[in-house]
Design a protein around this motif. Structure first.
Motif, PDB file in Angstrom:
ATOM      1  N   TYR A 232      37.778  44.430  42.508  1.00  0.00           N
ATOM      2  CA  TYR A 232      38.341  44.884  43.765  1.00  0.00           C
ATOM      3  C   TYR A 232      37.263  44.990  44.832  1.00  0.00           C
ATOM      4  O   TYR A 232      36.063  45.106  44.536  1.00  0.00           O
TER       5      TYR A 232
ATOM      6  N   ALA B 152      46.465  41.817  48.445  1.00  0.00           N
ATOM      7  CA  ALA B 152      45.776  42.332  49.630  1.00  0.00           C
ATOM      8  C   ALA B 152      46.461  43.621  50.072  1.00  0.00           C
ATOM      9  O   ALA B 152      47.691  43.731  50.027  1.00  0.00           O
ATOM     10  N   LYS B 153      45.662  44.595  50.497  1.00  0.00           N
ATOM     11  CA  LYS B 153      46.188  45.904  50.848  1.00  0.00           C
ATOM     12  C   LYS B 153      45.655  46.345  52.207  1.00  0.00           C
ATOM     13  O   LYS B 153      44.530  46.010  52.576  1.00  0.00           O
TER      14      LYS B 153
ATOM     15  N   TYR C 239      42.026  41.762  42.355  1.00  0.00           N
ATOM     16  CA  TYR C 239      42.249  40.491  41.670  1.00  0.00           C
ATOM     17  C   TYR C 239      42.089  40.699  40.169  1.00  0.00           C
ATOM     18  O   TYR C 239      41.034  41.161  39.713  1.00  0.00           O
TER      19      TYR C 239
ATOM     20  N   TYR D 133      41.396  44.542  48.476  1.00  0.00           N
ATOM     21  CA  TYR D 133      41.902  43.380  47.737  1.00  0.00           C
ATOM     22  C   TYR D 133      41.614  43.583  46.260  1.00  0.00           C
ATOM     23  O   TYR D 133      40.489  43.924  45.871  1.00  0.00           O
TER      24      TYR D 133
ATOM     25  N   ASN E 256      51.221  46.148  50.906  1.00  0.00           N
ATOM     26  CA  ASN E 256      50.614  45.357  49.832  1.00  0.00           C
ATOM     27  C   ASN E 256      51.210  43.955  49.905  1.00  0.00           C
ATOM     28  O   ASN E 256      52.438  43.801  49.952  1.00  0.00           O
TER      29      ASN E 256
END
Length: 382
Positions: free
Chosen positions: A350, A313-314, A341, A339, A305
């Motif tokens: 997402y 961001a993942k 937010y 991602y 992450n």
């Protein structure tokens, strides 16, 4: 009056009753989560006679399960409290109840906390999940994408990632960063419409776990077993109990970058066919409609992450290798990106995408069913 109408009236009555409680009563809160998304999924069975299937649809709960609930507590004094959680899952895309229509199918338990720790009883999320207050897999899951079809940590493990009925659990106080956990379910499913409890003993479940958290380090160990009931016969039976052992954790660097990893070993663990996700059609074709069945094997995952552009961001990659009782070999690989937010304290958007492939091999046949998924959604908490 049908069950859906009855359940809706029961929910409305419960909410009204709690809203009418005097301010001197126990602290009670109404809460919930709504997760709705648009999703494109492409599945290829890799078997003659099975065409690639593409779907574009509105979906419920790709990242978090949509739910509403009631929770509360009463201070008994001297460090003791009694609390409860009643949590109902629903499908935000069509309004139906989730968890096979149970009114409080996600959680329904009473808790006693004190200097000794916490004891809970009722419908409880597993330690081997990302659910509830004690879902330890939050420490190892990079994307929280286990409602997706093409990727997610559940694709490379054999845990159920859900909950059990008729359960009692104990969580110890935390000493020097270490917390212990134990759970036992007298009857894993209390549904009267299921086969459990008919013709013999029901499935039972037990688990022990530990969590260590200090500074940037978090580590977990979760071991569990499913004691299959005597009602199981033929292909639905296993002479041995199912088990999993999961070891993993995460480390957060300065700046917020977090690495997450786990490995899981399992044996005689029953996996339902739908856990094949985008590979389900191919898996069923190669196995002659028998699916996964009872499997032995292992899975590994590595994720990260990274704070980016005001969000997170993942990414994750994973591999699982297993075989079942009729000598079918399964090897799965996944890769995913995501991602998140946060628009506000209670609302976030997402986007996630990922791919998986499962090599399925028997003595007479081999295929590599695969697929990918794009999904984007919004999560609101209240």
């Amino acid at each position: 009056m049908n069950n859906t109408k009855f359940s809706s009236m029961a929910v409305a009555g419960a909410l009204c009753a709690f809203a009418a409680l005097p301010s001197t009563a126990a602290d009670v809160q109404v809460y919930g989560v709504i997760d709705t998304s648009l999703s494109f999924v492409s599945s290829d069975a890799d078997v003659a006679g099975h065409d690639r299937v593409n779907t574009f649809s509105m979906e419920n709960a790709k990242e978090f399960g949509s739910r509403f609930g009631l929770r509360g507590s009463e201070d008994l004094g001297n460090g003791y409290k009694v609390g409860f959680v009643l949590e109902s899952g629903f499908k935000s895309d069509d309004g139906q109840f989730d968890q096979t229509g149970k009114l409080f199918g996600r959680e329904a338990h009473v808790d006693l906390t004190g200097p000794f720790g916490k004891v809970s009883a009722g419908v409880l999320p597993l330690f081997g999940s990302t659910l509830g207050a004690d879902g330890l897999f939050r420490a190892i899951d990079p994307l929280f994408a286990n409602y997706t079809k093409a990727f997610g940590s559940s694709c490379i493990s054999a845990s159920s990632w859900t909950r059990v009925d008729n359960a009692i659990s104990y969580v110890t106080p935390t000493f020097a960063g270490l917390t212990g956990y134990a759970m036992y379910s007298f009857k894993s499913s209390g549904l009267t419409t299921s086969t459990e409890g008919r013709g013999g003993e029901s499935d039972r479940y037990a688990s022990v776990a530990a969590r260590y958290k200090a500074g940037a380090v978090e580590a977990i160990v979760v071991a569990d077993t499913t004691m299959y009931g005597t009602y199981r016969t033929g292909a639905a039976a296993s002479k041995d109990d199912g088990w999993t052992v999961t070891v993993g954790g995460n480390y957060t660097f300065d700046g917020g970058v977090r690495l997450l990893a786990f490995t899981q070993f399992f044996g005689d663990q029953e996996l339902p066919a739908f856990r094949g996700g985008v590979g389900t059609d191919g898996i069923m074709a190669v196995t002659g409609g028998k699916g996964y069945g009872f499997v032995d094997g292992y899975g590994v995952s590595l994720g990260v992450n990274v704070p980016a552009l005001g969000g997170v961001a993942k990414a994750s990659i994973g591999y699982r290798d297993m075989e079942n009782k009729i000598d079918v070999d399964f090897k799965r690989v996944i890769a995913a990106l995501g991602y998140d937010y946060a628009i506000s304290k209670r609302t976030a958007v997402y986007a996630m995408t990922g791919w998986s492939q499962e090599k399925v091999e028997t003595a007479a046949m081999e295929a590599k069913p695969n697929g990918y998924e794009f999904t984007a959604g919004i999560v609101h908490r209240f």
